[in-house]
Structures are given as structure tokens and as C-alpha cells.
Design an enzyme around this catalytic site. Structure first.
Site, PDB file in Angstrom:
ATOM      1  N   ASN A  17       0.864  -1.181   0.000  1.00  0.00           N
ATOM      2  CA  ASN A  17       0.000   0.000   0.000  1.00  0.00           C
ATOM      3  C   ASN A  17       0.902   1.231   0.000  1.00  0.00           C
ATOM      4  O   ASN A  17       1.528   1.534   1.008  1.00  0.00           O
ATOM      5  CB  ASN A  17      -0.886  -0.038   1.251  1.00  0.00           C
ATOM      6  CG  ASN A  17      -1.694   1.226   1.435  1.00  0.00           C
ATOM      7  OD1 ASN A  17      -1.795   2.051   0.530  1.00  0.00           O
ATOM      8  ND2 ASN A  17      -2.278   1.381   2.615  1.00  0.00           N
TER       9      ASN A  17
ATOM     10  N   LYS B 108      -0.048   4.212  -0.177  1.00  0.00           N
ATOM     11  CA  LYS B 108      -0.736   5.371   0.424  1.00  0.00           C
ATOM     12  C   LYS B 108      -0.563   6.600  -0.489  1.00  0.00           C
ATOM     13  O   LYS B 108      -0.547   6.439  -1.699  1.00  0.00           O
ATOM     14  CB  LYS B 108      -0.210   5.629   1.844  1.00  0.00           C
ATOM     15  CG  LYS B 108      -0.189   4.352   2.685  1.00  0.00           C
ATOM     16  CD  LYS B 108       0.046   4.631   4.127  1.00  0.00           C
ATOM     17  CE  LYS B 108       0.165   3.317   4.879  1.00  0.00           C
ATOM     18  NZ  LYS B 108       0.171   3.493   6.304  1.00  0.00           N
TER      19      LYS B 108
ATOM     20  N   HIS C 285      -9.323   0.824   5.214  1.00  0.00           N
ATOM     21  CA  HIS C 285      -8.046   1.046   5.890  1.00  0.00           C
ATOM     22  C   HIS C 285      -8.286   2.003   7.068  1.00  0.00           C
ATOM     23  O   HIS C 285      -9.102   2.920   6.969  1.00  0.00           O
ATOM     24  CB  HIS C 285      -7.029   1.631   4.915  1.00  0.00           C
ATOM     25  CG  HIS C 285      -5.640   1.652   5.454  1.00  0.00           C
ATOM     26  ND1 HIS C 285      -5.220   2.577   6.378  1.00  0.00           N
ATOM     27  CD2 HIS C 285      -4.582   0.836   5.234  1.00  0.00           C
ATOM     28  CE1 HIS C 285      -3.961   2.339   6.698  1.00  0.00           C
ATOM     29  NE2 HIS C 285      -3.546   1.283   6.008  1.00  0.00           N
TER      30      HIS C 285
ATOM     31  N   GLU D 248      -6.715   4.421   8.101  1.00  0.00           N
ATOM     32  CA  GLU D 248      -6.526   5.846   7.771  1.00  0.00           C
ATOM     33  C   GLU D 248      -7.773   6.425   7.101  1.00  0.00           C
ATOM     34  O   GLU D 248      -8.098   7.591   7.290  1.00  0.00           O
ATOM     35  CB  GLU D 248      -5.270   6.010   6.908  1.00  0.00           C
ATOM     36  CG  GLU D 248      -4.019   5.824   7.754  1.00  0.00           C
ATOM     37  CD  GLU D 248      -2.796   5.337   7.012  1.00  0.00           C
ATOM     38  OE1 GLU D 248      -2.778   5.369   5.760  1.00  0.00           O
ATOM     39  OE2 GLU D 248      -1.845   4.894   7.698  1.00  0.00           O
TER      40      GLU D 248
ATOM     41  N   GLU E 156      -4.954  -5.232  10.805  1.00  0.00           N
ATOM     42  CA  GLU E 156      -3.963  -4.181  10.960  1.00  0.00           C
ATOM     43  C   GLU E 156      -4.211  -3.401  12.262  1.00  0.00           C
ATOM     44  O   GLU E 156      -5.003  -2.446  12.270  1.00  0.00           O
ATOM     45  CB  GLU E 156      -4.037  -3.199   9.788  1.00  0.00           C
ATOM     46  CG  GLU E 156      -3.774  -3.819   8.437  1.00  0.00           C
ATOM     47  CD  GLU E 156      -3.229  -2.783   7.468  1.00  0.00           C
ATOM     48  OE1 GLU E 156      -2.132  -3.014   6.949  1.00  0.00           O
ATOM     49  OE2 GLU E 156      -3.873  -1.752   7.264  1.00  0.00           O
TER      50      GLU E 156
ATOM     51  N   GLY F 273       2.892   2.006  10.784  1.00  0.00           N
ATOM     52  CA  GLY F 273       3.863   3.087  10.636  1.00  0.00           C
ATOM     53  C   GLY F 273       4.593   3.445  11.909  1.00  0.00           C
ATOM     54  O   GLY F 273       5.254   4.485  11.971  1.00  0.00           O
TER      55      GLY F 273
ATOM     56  N   SER G 131       3.802  -2.313  10.236  1.00  0.00           N
ATOM     57  CA  SER G 131       5.262  -2.311  10.432  1.00  0.00           C
ATOM     58  C   SER G 131       5.935  -3.622  10.023  1.00  0.00           C
ATOM     59  O   SER G 131       6.915  -4.039  10.663  1.00  0.00           O
ATOM     60  CB  SER G 131       5.606  -1.953  11.883  1.00  0.00           C
ATOM     61  OG  SER G 131       5.192  -0.628  12.178  1.00  0.00           O
TER      62      SER G 131
HETATM   63  C1  PEP Z   1      -0.599   0.006   6.254  1.00  0.00           C
HETATM   64  O1  PEP Z   1      -0.837   1.187   6.354  1.00  0.00           O
HETATM   65  O2  PEP Z   1      -1.406  -0.745   5.679  1.00  0.00           O
HETATM   66  C2  PEP Z   1       0.629  -0.477   6.845  1.00  0.00           C
HETATM   67  C3  PEP Z   1       0.676  -1.726   7.197  1.00  0.00           C
HETATM   68  O3  PEP Z   1       1.650   0.436   7.011  1.00  0.00           O
HETATM   69  P1  PEP Z   1       3.140   0.137   7.565  1.00  0.00           P
HETATM   70  O4  PEP Z   1       3.604  -1.173   6.948  1.00  0.00           O
HETATM   71  O5  PEP Z   1       3.960   1.295   7.093  1.00  0.00           O
HETATM   72  O6  PEP Z   1       3.033   0.030   9.034  1.00  0.00           O
END
Ligand code: PEP
Length: 250
Positions: free
Chosen positions: A9, A11, A93, A95, A163, A169, A209
């Protein structure tokens, strides 16, 4: 047997120059047992699909509207995503749930629209840090799962990404026991709702992460069929070792 999936992703990152990362992925040898999905920003979808054409890498979007067309300024529909050559869409997601107040029933509507256009819906679920600390994780996941996932979900058209918001992040990763507990719970709920065949076929990704250094341990966890990767999917040099760890887990 569920196929493994490494999904990226991007983003709101990347302009056309970033598509050279897709060229690297498209040329890399990939184990045929592993699926690769990259979700760049919407303006890049069509160009990205051309870059990976003929390779095992497929392109997805990061959101869609639930209606096929209409007066929804700034939105894109599932039909537009499919027309751009993409095959999947991330929905719900955290976000988007936070920045755009997206509710689980809205996510379910979007997933239905994605399915109607033949897109794979990657539906995201996850608890906040406060919810985990209050020991509400499984209740939150149960609610999001029940209301975000439409009745027409199958192993072919739906993937669930767990998630935890506090892991996205941040570099904070749940223990494998914590991932295992939630994934087992999601699997049991899917089997109860959709039956052993379809409920057992829907793939479960972990996201939050995931990096080259922790991917192998996460992929060794029961009921983890792959990962949804944010930051570490932006560069092929970071994403490829994650793909290799997934291949090793097959
Ligand atoms: C995400 O936003 O779907 C995600 C997993 O981000 P990150 O791997 O950067 O934590």
C-alpha cells in the site's frame, strides 16, 4: 489451500517516477505459489498496470466509492479501477476510517461494488491502542468483521487484513501470539458465517510495520497468509525480501 499474498500500500506516496520500482518487481523471479499486489495512488493506476503487464504482479487501488458513477466529486468507482487495469482494492483502511469517518457498513457497501466489478476486496480491520489496552480487541474485530464484510464474500473475491492501528507506521509490532490470537479468531468467525469451504478460503493478511527483518517470524504464524505492507512496499529493495520471506514460508 490458500495462496500466499504480499500486498503493498503506497498510500499517498509516489509520482510516475516511482513506477520504476514496479519494473524491478515485475522482472524479479516470483514463486508461482505467491501472489503480489501493489496499490499505488489512483492517478498512477493505469500506468502502473502497464508497467507490470505480463508479470505476476497485479495492481490495486486504495479505496473506491460504493456507487458505479454519479455526482461524487473526487471519488473513483470500482468500475473505473477495473477499467484502469487494476484487479483489487483496499477498503476500510484505518486511515480512511479515521480521516474520512468511514464506517463498517460503508466499507461493506464498497466491498459489494468492488465484487460486482470483479475486483478483489482487501478489507482492513484493526483495534486502536486504547481498545487493546482495555482488552477490547476481539470485540472490536468481531464488530468490524461482521459489518464490513458483505454476504457475497468468498475466498476468490475477499481478503481480510488485520492491521492493529497502533502498529501501522510505528515500528511497534504485536507479538506472534497476539497476531495468532486475532487471526484464529477471525478464521473461526469466517468459518461460522460462511462455512468451512468459503470461510476457510478467505485469506488473512497481517499489516503493521512489516519489514524485511520481521517478515519471516510473522509469516511463520498460523493463519497468516501474507502481509499488507505500507512503508516497506515503496522500494523494491525492501519489498522483495518480504516477498522472499513469504516464498520461504510456503
Ligand atoms: C498500512 O498502512 O497498511 C501499513 C501496514 O503500514 P506500515 O507497513 O507502514 O506500518
Amino acid at each position: 489451500m490458500r495462496r500466499k499474498l504480499a500486498a503493498g500500500n503506497w498510500k499517498m506516496n509516489g509520482t510516475r517516477a516511482a513506477l520504476s520500482e514496479l519494473d524491478v518487481l515485475a522482472k524479479a523471479p516470483i514463486d508461482p505459489a505467491v501472489d503480489i499486489l501493489l496499490c499505488p495512488p489512483a492517478p498512477l493506476l493505469s500506468e502502473a498496470a502497464k508497467h507490470v503487464s505480463g508479470s505476476p504482479v497485479v495492481i490495486g487501488a486504495q479505496d473506491c466509492h460504493y456507487e458505479p458513477s454519479g455526482a461524487h466529486t473526487g471519488d473513483i468507482s470500482a468500475a473505473m479501477i477495473a477499467d484502469a487495469g487494476a484487479r483489487a482494492v483496499i477498503l476500510g483502511h484505518s486511515e480512511r476510517r479515521e480521516d474520512h469517518n468511514e464506517s463498517s457498513p460503508l466499507v461493506r457497501q464498497k466491498a459489494r461494488s468492488a465484487h460486482a466489478e470483479g475486483l478483489l476486496a482487501v478489507i482492513c480491520l484493526g483495534e486502536s491502542e486504547a481498545q487493546r489496552l482495555a482488552a477490547n480487541t476481539l470485540d472490536i474485530i468481531a464488530g468490524q468483521l461482521a459489518t464490513s464484510v458483505p454476504d457475497d464474500a468468498t475466498g476468490a473475491n475477499t481478503v481480510i487484513a488485520y492491521e492493529p492501528i497502533w502498529a501501522i507506521g510505528t515500528g511497534n509490532v504485536p507479538t506472534t501470539e497476539q497476531i495468532d490470537e486475532v487471526h484464529d479468531f477471525i478464521r473461526a468467525r469466517l468459518v461460522r458465517r460462511f462455512g468451512g469451504d468459503e470461510g476457510g478460503a478467505i485469506r488473512l493478511l497481517y499489516g503493521g510495520s512489516v519489514k524485511p527483518g520481521n517478515a519471516a517470524e510473522i509469516f511463520a504464524t498460523d493463519n497468516v497468509d501474507g502481509a499488507l505492507v505500507g512503508g516497506a512496499s515503496l522500494k523494491a529493495d525492501d519489498f522483495l525480501p518480504i516477498i522472499r520471506a513469504l516464498e520461504t514460508s510456503v
